[in-house]
Motif scaffolding. Structure first.
Motif, short mmCIF file in Angstrom:
data_model
loop_
_atom_site.label_atom_id
_atom_site.label_comp_id
_atom_site.label_asym_id
_atom_site.label_seq_id
_atom_site.Cartn_x
_atom_site.Cartn_y
_atom_site.Cartn_z
N ASP A 123 0.81 -1.22 0.00
CA ASP A 123 0.00 0.00 0.00
C ASP A 123 0.84 1.27 0.00
O ASP A 123 0.33 2.35 -0.30
CB ASP A 123 -0.93 0.01 1.22
CG ASP A 123 -2.18 -0.83 1.00
OD1 ASP A 123 -2.43 -1.20 -0.16
OD2 ASP A 123 -2.88 -1.12 1.98
N VAL A 124 2.12 1.17 0.35
CA VAL A 124 2.95 2.38 0.45
C VAL A 124 3.10 3.08 -0.89
O VAL A 124 2.85 4.29 -1.00
CB VAL A 124 4.32 2.05 1.08
CG1 VAL A 124 5.21 3.29 1.09
CG2 VAL A 124 4.13 1.52 2.49
N PRO A 125 3.49 2.39 -1.97
CA PRO A 125 3.58 3.09 -3.26
C PRO A 125 2.22 3.46 -3.84
O PRO A 125 2.13 4.35 -4.69
CB PRO A 125 4.31 2.08 -4.16
CG PRO A 125 4.06 0.76 -3.53
CD PRO A 125 3.99 1.00 -2.06
N LYS A 126 1.16 2.82 -3.38
CA LYS A 126 -0.17 3.13 -3.89
C LYS A 126 -0.79 4.35 -3.21
O LYS A 126 -1.42 5.18 -3.87
CB LYS A 126 -1.10 1.92 -3.69
CG LYS A 126 -0.82 0.75 -4.60
CD LYS A 126 -1.84 -0.36 -4.35
CE LYS A 126 -1.60 -1.56 -5.25
NZ LYS A 126 -2.59 -2.64 -4.99
N HIS A 127 -0.62 4.45 -1.90
CA HIS A 127 -1.38 5.46 -1.16
C HIS A 127 -0.55 6.38 -0.27
O HIS A 127 -1.11 7.28 0.33
CB HIS A 127 -2.43 4.75 -0.29
CG HIS A 127 -3.36 3.88 -1.05
ND1 HIS A 127 -4.28 4.37 -1.94
CD2 HIS A 127 -3.51 2.52 -1.07
CE1 HIS A 127 -4.98 3.36 -2.47
NE2 HIS A 127 -4.52 2.23 -1.96
N THR A 128 0.77 6.14 -0.18
CA THR A 128 1.57 6.93 0.76
C THR A 128 2.71 7.69 0.10
O THR A 128 2.86 8.90 0.29
CB THR A 128 2.15 6.03 1.87
OG1 THR A 128 1.08 5.34 2.53
CG2 THR A 128 2.92 6.86 2.89
N SER A 129 3.54 7.01 -0.67
CA SER A 129 4.77 7.62 -1.17
C SER A 129 4.50 8.88 -1.97
O SER A 129 5.09 9.94 -1.71
CB SER A 129 5.56 6.62 -2.02
OG SER A 129 6.79 7.17 -2.40
N LEU A 130 3.63 8.80 -2.96
CA LEU A 130 3.32 9.96 -3.80
C LEU A 130 2.44 10.96 -3.06
O LEU A 130 2.68 12.17 -3.10
CB LEU A 130 2.64 9.50 -5.09
CG LEU A 130 2.32 10.59 -6.11
CD1 LEU A 130 3.62 11.23 -6.62
CD2 LEU A 130 1.53 10.02 -7.28
N PRO B 222 9.34 10.55 -3.71
CA PRO B 222 10.78 10.86 -3.74
C PRO B 222 11.60 9.88 -4.55
O PRO B 222 12.70 10.22 -5.01
CB PRO B 222 11.18 10.83 -2.26
CG PRO B 222 10.16 9.95 -1.59
CD PRO B 222 8.88 10.22 -2.34
N GLU B 223 11.09 8.66 -4.76
CA GLU B 223 11.84 7.67 -5.54
C GLU B 223 12.06 8.11 -6.98
O GLU B 223 12.98 7.64 -7.65
CB GLU B 223 11.17 6.29 -5.48
CG GLU B 223 9.72 6.27 -5.93
CD GLU B 223 8.75 6.48 -4.79
OE1 GLU B 223 7.99 5.55 -4.48
OE2 GLU B 223 8.71 7.58 -4.24
N GLN B 224 11.20 9.02 -7.47
CA GLN B 224 11.39 9.56 -8.82
C GLN B 224 12.61 10.47 -8.90
O GLN B 224 13.11 10.73 -9.99
CB GLN B 224 10.16 10.37 -9.22
CG GLN B 224 8.87 9.58 -9.27
CD GLN B 224 7.69 10.47 -9.60
OE1 GLN B 224 7.14 10.42 -10.69
NE2 GLN B 224 7.30 11.30 -8.64
#
Length: 651
Positions: free
Chosen positions: A571-578, A584-586
């Motif tokens: 769920d982190v890349p789906k709902h948290t990271s962006l 920031p991974e970009q």
């Protein structure tokens, strides 16, 4: 019978053809072996063991006295020292080095201003007191220079284009580079590999260690004992099916398995968790990301032996800034400029883009003059350990040990880790040889096999040797310095480092604590402004994908991605990271592996995010940054098929 033939033990390995798989011009000293499956099958014994991609697939195996995972300075030094001891004591051991790069040196990147202390200890016959010096032997073998440092500068750069030199007598002795050499560490490792082979070490690049093999509990007494590693299966398609080129991984067993994978090695990380090597008062390891270019420049620009380090622009604008990092610029013969930026991955601003900061640095008037009329010929990136003395884990466990940057021996104040890596490999070799020379079980070099009932020992002598060595003396003197930068920012860190290196030498009656993961230091995007970076001009500054081509990075496209989202953190890349951190991974990835694109999936519903993460694993330069800086560390970095990744030649 020569030592080489005794050590090799198995005739088919000695007869294998060497060839280069690199797309660049072949070099006569490169190391690349091909193990045809038909040949392997006739010489390996079979075991049944599950792998990541294939269930219950029989895997072939081979045994050694000592197996070394990683063909960097630590692993190669260990192999050389072991064979030296074999000669000195007339007691042979079979020694094997494997490396995931297509050739030795292909995945090796460093600044590199090289401290030769450990090299003189490894090759005392070439320490300069005799007819030859190791730099001459190295140059003759590789055609690559080890340029003596002639000028040592430390500058503060300003946003306005000015610079201020800090007199050398104000700098800690650890930053003085008299007697050091500017060189290519990837080329140095190629040379060390030739020296190791001449002593009888078997070296196999292109084999990625994907799994640590543990003995069954009933054999190890329930405590867990390392018996070797398994290499990655090859010929698996993206959809998980077997291609016509499928070959299962191979098991390599040993009396001792030494892990020299470099910073954040995947097997080493597993071992630290499995054996609890960080449980006894060890501080959290913190990391920096190093980004590097190599340029060829005209003679009128080249300044032989120049070493320049800077603080200030672009990472810091005042003494209160808390971004830990700086830049380096070295002039190596015959006409090369090695330039790079290192930034601590505990930075807070999620909009900071290390690659673009590096490009911006080159535009400073005091920097751009070093590239006038030049051509960029190489690019790469790698993380480095910065936690220092207090972040070193327990280095031994039943069946093996951690060497070099796998354990974290880099000196962040000195900005060097190759010399400590070499020395740690030598100390591990001495401890292992002492533990195996009187072993009741005959050496694998004599029998060609290792009994399944053999239980590898824990070589505690390695830890004892480290504690008495100059490695620990050197790291102890600066034991609180990186923690001071984390606690008080760049200004406070410099003041503390000055005190520690000039006065207290690590004998402060306190220990500064640092127990925060770099991933947890990232701030929420709402608290920061987006950074505006100038567009690249294509001459001095470059877009990332253009530069990435200079790394020679290649992966077989049709294979499962080796960068995997941990299921429990999906769920982190789906709902948290962006949404929370601005993705920031970009920005922190120096190879454009991660990007968020519009979510146009046909099966998407109202609860799906508008953007989805795409992982371009084929771009990966194996820097390991994503496994460290991702929100909640949601990426599991695993190895791809052996031979994939960058193809560094002069890094």
């Amino acid at each position: 019978m020569t030592l080489w033939r005794k050590a090799a033990g198995t005739p088919f390995l000695r007869s294998l053809n060497k060839s280069s798989t690199s797309a660049t011009k072949p070099h006569p000293q490169r190391h690349r072996f091909s193990l045809p499956s038909s040949v392997i099958r006739s010489h390996f014994r079979f075991f049944s063991q599950d792998s990541d991609d294939v269930v219950n697939e029989p895997r072939e195996s081979m045994s050694f006295d000592v197996l070394i995972v990683g063909g960097g300075p630590a692993g190669l030094a260990a192999s050389i020292r072991l064979k030296q001891l074999c000669l000195e004591h007339d007691h042979d051991l079979s020694v094997c080095v494997i490396d995931k790069g297509s050739e030795i040196g292909a995945h090796i990147l460093s600044g590199n201003v090289f401290d030769p202390k450990a090299m003189h200890e490894l090759f005392p016959q070439w320490d300069g007191t005799g007819d030859q010096h190791w730099t001459q032997v190295f140059q003759e073998a590789q055609g690559s220079f080890a340029t003596p440092v002639q000028h040592d500068q430390f500058q503060i750069l300003t946003e306005g284009g000015s610079s201020f030199n800090i007199p050398n007598f104000f700098l800690p002795s650890q930053l003085h580079n008299e007697g050091n050499y500017i060189l290519s560490l990837s080329q140095l490792c190629r040379w060390l590999a030739t020296e190791a082979e001449e002593l009888g070490v078997e070296i196999y690049p292109g084999f990625a260690a994907s799994e640590v093999l543990l003995m069954d509990d009933d054999k190890s007494g329930g405590s867990g004992v390392v018996k070797g590693i398994a290499t990655r299966d090859v010929g698996i398609a993206k959809d998980g099916t077997r291609k016509s080129t499928f070959e299962p991984g191979v098991e390599l067993h040993a009396k001792q398995t030494l892990f020299a994978e470099g910073a954040r090695g995947s097997c080493s990380e597993f071992l630290m968790k499995h054996f609890g090597l960080r449980n006894s008062g060890v501080q959290t390891q913190t990391y920096g990301l190093g980004i590097k270019e190599v340029w060829q420049v005209p003679d009128e620009v080249f300044q032989k032996g120049l070493v320049q380090h800077t603080l200030g622009f672009p990472l810091q604008s005042s003494p209160m800034d808390d971004v830990f990092g700086g830049t380096f610029l070295y002039h190596q013969e015959p006409n090369l400029v090695l330039a790079g930026l290192v930034v601590g991955l505990d930075y807070k601003n999620p909009y900071l883009n290390p690659y673009k900061e590096f490009q911006r640095w080159k535009t400073h008037p005091e920097v751009r003059k070093h590239f006038e009329g030049g051509t960029c010929i190489a690019y790469g990136a790698r993380v480095l350990n910065e936690g220092g003395y207090h972040a070193i884990p327990k280095v031994t466990f039943p069946g093996g040990a951690l060497l070099g940057c796998s354990a974290g021996f880099l000196n962040a104040v000195k900005i060097k880790g190759s010399h400590t890596a070499l020395k740690s490999g030598m100390l591990a070799a001495e401890a292992v040889f002492e533990g195996l020379k009187d072993d009741e079980v005959a050496p694998v070099s004599e029998t060609g096999e290792l009994d399944e009932s053999y239980v590898p020992k824990e070589m505690h002598g390695y830890s004892e040797k480290l504690e008495k060595s100059w490695i620990y003396d050197e790291l102890y003197q600066v034991r609180n310095c990186h923690q001071a930068f984390s606690k008080w920012g760049i200004g406070g860190g410099l003041v503390y480092t000055g005190m520690a290196t000039h006065i207290t030498k690590g004998k402060e009656p306190w220990t500064l604590e640092h127990n925060i993961r770099d991933a947890d230091c990232t701030g929420e995007a709402s608290k920061f402004k987006e950074k505006d970076y100038p567009a690249p001009d294509g001459k001095l500054t470059f877009d990332l994908l253009t530069n990435l081509q200079r790394s020679g990075t290649y992966h077989e496209d049709d294979q499962p991605a080796h960068l995997r989202i941990k299921p429990e953190l999906a769920d982190v890349p789906k709902h948290t990271s962006l949404q929370v951190y601005g993705g920031p991974e970009q920005r922190f990835c120096p190879a454009a592996v991660y990007e968020y694109v519009d979510n146009n999936d046909e099966e998407s519903n109202n609860s799906d995010p508008k953007k989805k993460l795409v992982i371009n694993a084929q771009n990966c330069v194996h820097c390991k940054c994503c496994s460290i800086k991702m929100p909640d560390e949601y990426i599991n970095w695993t190895v791809p098929e052996g031979g994939g990744g960058p193809q560094y030649q002069v890094m």
